[in-house]
Design a protein around this motif. Structure first.
Motif, PDB file in Angstrom:
ATOM      1  N   LYS A 215       0.838  -1.190   0.000  1.00 27.12           N
ATOM      2  CA  LYS A 215       0.000   0.000   0.000  1.00 27.12           C
ATOM      3  C   LYS A 215       0.874   1.241   0.000  1.00 27.12           C
ATOM      4  CE  LYS A 215      -4.102   1.961   2.205  1.00 27.12           C
ATOM      5  NZ  LYS A 215      -5.137   1.758   3.259  1.00 27.12           N
ATOM      6  N   LEU A 216       0.487   2.207  -0.817  1.00 21.13           N
ATOM      7  CA  LEU A 216       1.219   3.467  -0.922  1.00 21.13           C
ATOM      8  C   LEU A 216       0.373   4.583  -0.323  1.00 21.13           C
ATOM      9  CD1 LEU A 216       2.406   3.092  -4.636  1.00 21.13           C
ATOM     10  CD2 LEU A 216       3.625   2.382  -2.560  1.00 21.13           C
ATOM     11  N   SER A 217       1.020   5.662   0.076  1.00 18.03           N
ATOM     12  CA  SER A 217       0.297   6.829   0.585  1.00 18.03           C
ATOM     13  C   SER A 217       0.716   8.057  -0.194  1.00 18.03           C
ATOM     14  CB  SER A 217       0.564   7.023   2.085  1.00 18.03           C
ATOM     15  OG  SER A 217       1.921   7.338   2.325  1.00 18.03           O
ATOM     16  N   GLY A 218      -0.206   8.977  -0.337  1.00 20.66           N
ATOM     17  CA  GLY A 218       0.051  10.212  -1.062  1.00 20.66           C
ATOM     18  C   GLY A 218      -1.225  11.010  -1.140  1.00 20.66           C
ATOM     19  N   ILE A 222      -8.963  10.298  -6.679  1.00 20.50           N
ATOM     20  CA  ILE A 222     -10.418  10.188  -6.822  1.00 20.50           C
ATOM     21  C   ILE A 222     -10.716   9.631  -8.208  1.00 20.50           C
ATOM     22  CG2 ILE A 222     -12.614  11.380  -6.682  1.00 20.50           C
ATOM     23  CD1 ILE A 222     -10.925  11.368  -4.109  1.00 20.50           C
ATOM     24  N   THR A 223     -11.199   8.392  -8.252  1.00 20.17           N
ATOM     25  CA  THR A 223     -11.394   7.734  -9.544  1.00 20.17           C
ATOM     26  C   THR A 223     -12.723   8.093 -10.203  1.00 20.17           C
ATOM     27  OG1 THR A 223     -12.451   5.759  -8.614  1.00 20.17           O
ATOM     28  CG2 THR A 223     -10.040   5.786  -8.712  1.00 20.17           C
ATOM     29  N   GLY A 224     -13.725   8.466  -9.392  1.00 23.07           N
ATOM     30  CA  GLY A 224     -15.047   8.733  -9.949  1.00 23.07           C
ATOM     31  C   GLY A 224     -15.807   7.485 -10.331  1.00 23.07           C
ATOM     32  N   ILE A 225     -15.205   6.313 -10.074  1.00 30.44           N
ATOM     33  CA  ILE A 225     -15.861   5.033 -10.383  1.00 30.44           C
ATOM     34  C   ILE A 225     -16.404   4.470  -9.077  1.00 30.44           C
ATOM     35  CG2 ILE A 225     -15.555   2.691 -11.280  1.00 30.44           C
ATOM     36  CD1 ILE A 225     -13.282   3.762 -12.991  1.00 30.44           C
ATOM     37  N   GLU A 226     -17.726   4.353  -8.978  1.00 31.91           N
ATOM     38  CA  GLU A 226     -18.350   3.941  -7.723  1.00 31.91           C
ATOM     39  C   GLU A 226     -18.671   2.460  -7.666  1.00 31.91           C
ATOM     40  OE1 GLU A 226     -21.734   6.389  -7.054  1.00 31.91           O
ATOM     41  OE2 GLU A 226     -20.560   8.247  -6.847  1.00 31.91           O
ATOM     42  N   GLN A 239      -4.547  -1.177  -7.669  1.00 28.83           N
ATOM     43  CA  GLN A 239      -5.915  -0.949  -7.230  1.00 28.83           C
ATOM     44  C   GLN A 239      -6.023   0.392  -6.504  1.00 28.83           C
ATOM     45  OE1 GLN A 239      -6.973  -4.393  -4.810  1.00 28.83           O
ATOM     46  NE2 GLN A 239      -7.875  -5.394  -6.593  1.00 28.83           N
ATOM     47  N   ILE A 240      -7.165   1.074  -6.704  1.00 26.18           N
ATOM     48  CA  ILE A 240      -7.425   2.349  -6.036  1.00 26.18           C
ATOM     49  C   ILE A 240      -8.667   2.180  -5.160  1.00 26.18           C
ATOM     50  CG2 ILE A 240      -7.663   4.827  -6.289  1.00 26.18           C
ATOM     51  CD1 ILE A 240      -5.191   3.807  -7.672  1.00 26.18           C
ATOM     52  N   PRO A 241      -8.491   1.909  -3.865  1.00 25.85           N
ATOM     53  CA  PRO A 241      -9.633   1.799  -2.954  1.00 25.85           C
ATOM     54  C   PRO A 241     -10.330   3.152  -2.784  1.00 25.85           C
ATOM     55  CG  PRO A 241      -7.638   0.847  -1.996  1.00 25.85           C
ATOM     56  CD  PRO A 241      -7.227   1.656  -3.181  1.00 25.85           C
ATOM     57  N   PRO A 242     -11.509   3.161  -2.131  1.00 25.26           N
ATOM     58  CA  PRO A 242     -12.260   4.421  -2.001  1.00 25.26           C
ATOM     59  C   PRO A 242     -11.481   5.556  -1.331  1.00 25.26           C
ATOM     60  CG  PRO A 242     -13.661   2.557  -1.446  1.00 25.26           C
ATOM     61  CD  PRO A 242     -12.282   2.005  -1.645  1.00 25.26           C
ATOM     62  N   GLU A 243     -10.559   5.249  -0.365  1.00 25.42           N
ATOM     63  CA  GLU A 243      -9.835   6.331   0.299  1.00 25.42           C
ATOM     64  C   GLU A 243      -8.767   6.949  -0.594  1.00 25.42           C
ATOM     65  OE1 GLU A 243      -7.401   2.645   1.459  1.00 25.42           O
ATOM     66  OE2 GLU A 243      -9.514   3.159   1.115  1.00 25.42           O
ATOM     67  N   GLY A 244      -8.460   6.311  -1.752  1.00 22.82           N
ATOM     68  CA  GLY A 244      -7.593   6.938  -2.737  1.00 22.82           C
ATOM     69  C   GLY A 244      -6.121   6.616  -2.671  1.00 22.82           C
ATOM     70  N   ASN A 245      -5.700   5.718  -1.752  1.00 21.73           N
ATOM     71  CA  ASN A 245      -4.292   5.329  -1.693  1.00 21.73           C
ATOM     72  C   ASN A 245      -4.078   4.031  -2.474  1.00 21.73           C
ATOM     73  OD1 ASN A 245      -3.202   7.424  -0.042  1.00 21.73           O
ATOM     74  ND2 ASN A 245      -4.215   6.511   1.730  1.00 21.73           N
TER      75      ASN A 245
END
Length: 321
Positions: A215-218, A222-226, A239-245
């Motif tokens: 997991k990376l942080s930064g 925001i993917t806009g894909i729900e 992968q881009i989870p909902p929190e965006g990391n």
């Protein structure tokens, strides 16, 4: 048969080989060494002609004793390799005699190292591989990580010639590590600002890192894909989870996932990321499939050439970018 007694082990250590081929269709993680070049070099150094199991250590911290002679090699980032307290060096074959103690202290750089032994370990193959996937309880020693007191039986054969190979001098990645990736179709659906941030921003490796993924942080992406249907994962999937990391998936990844994906990190850079420690700065660089194929060919060719040129003087180095 000879055996090894695991005296101490303080971080996850498992048996790994080249992994389970074509296992995703069965719902099984492929497993296998997260640093394949280091794993293959170890097999070469001890004279194994096929993919035998090796010990994969995480942050070192293992000590074992042999009850019979065997040919051994430790490979991976530079670190002390102690036999009865004497440092005999990394990336070279050596003879471990009965009663001698092999120890890997915590390394100062890198994460994963490999301990290969001539003819491998006497453990059963599960779905065509000796690789351990702890989450699924498959392979290795009863499908689990090693603990103090474990005994590993060796398939002892004739001694192998003692070889050493050039230490590879890699570019300094202490400041930032570039991860080349192939964008996927979902990446085009991300907002333009998110794509720009992903391609130009920097991220940090977090402590949430293991054989499943890193997991990376930064700045949040925001993917806009729900909503997405779950689909098959691959090595290096971002992968881009909902929190965006972002999370980069590795060998013990789940076989399907439903998070939006930016693409997949190329295999050689997955190795570099797996060997990176928490706090390491990384950035992403898009490449085409053709460029990725060329990079893989260059890396494979470099590895073949390196394998064909043993040296007799420990410590000799060759440059590699």
């Amino acid at each position: 048969m000879s055996e090894w007694l695991i005296e101490t082990v303080s971080t996850p250590c498992t048996l790994q080989d080249a992994g389970r081929q074509h296992s995703l269709r069965l719902g099984l993680s492929p497993g296998g060494a997260v640093d394949p070049p280091a794993y293959r070099l170890g097999q070469r150094l001890v004279g194994n002609s096929k993919d035998e199991a090796a010990l994969e250590t995480c942050y070192g911290s293992i000590a074992l004793t042999a009850d019979g002679p065997c040919t051994v090699a430790v490979t991976g980032p530079d670190t002390p390799v102690l036999v009865d307290g004497d440092n005999i060096g990394i990336n070279r074959g050596f003879q471990l005699e009965a009663g001698q103690r092999l120890e890997l202290p915590p390394p100062s750089r890198g994460v994963y190292h490999y301990i290969a032994v001539k003819d491998g370990f006497d453990v059963p193959a599960v779905f065509g591989s000796h690789s351990t996937v702890v989450r699924e309880g498959l392979g290795g020693l009863a499908g689990r990580a090693l603990v103090a007191g474990d005994r590993l039986i060796l398939r002892t054969g004739s001694p192998a010639p003692l070889l050493c190979y050039p230490t590879v001098s890699r570019r300094d990645e202490s400041r930032i590590l570039t991860l080349r990736f192939i964008p996927c179709f979902q990446f085009d659906q991300f907002p333009e600002a998110t794509r720009r941030l992903f391609n130009t921003g920097s991220f940090s490796v977090t402590a949430s890192a293991n054989r499943m993924g890193i997991k990376l942080s930064g700045d949040p992406l925001i993917t806009g894909i729900e909503k997405l249907y779950s689909e098959t994962t691959c090595l290096g999937a971002i992968q881009i989870p909902p929190e965006g990391n972002p999370i980069v998936l590795l060998n013990d990844r789940q076989t399907v996932g439903g998070y939006p994906k930016a693409g997949a990190v190329i295999s050689s850079d997955c190795v570099r990321l797996a060997q990176a420690r928490p706090g390491q700065q990384v950035r992403f660089q898009p490449v085409t499939e053709t460029e990725a194929d060329r990079i893989r060919w260059l890396n494979d060719n470099f590895e073949r050439e390196r394998m064909l040129k043993p040296v007799t003087t420990p410590g000799q180095t060759i440059a590699h970018d």
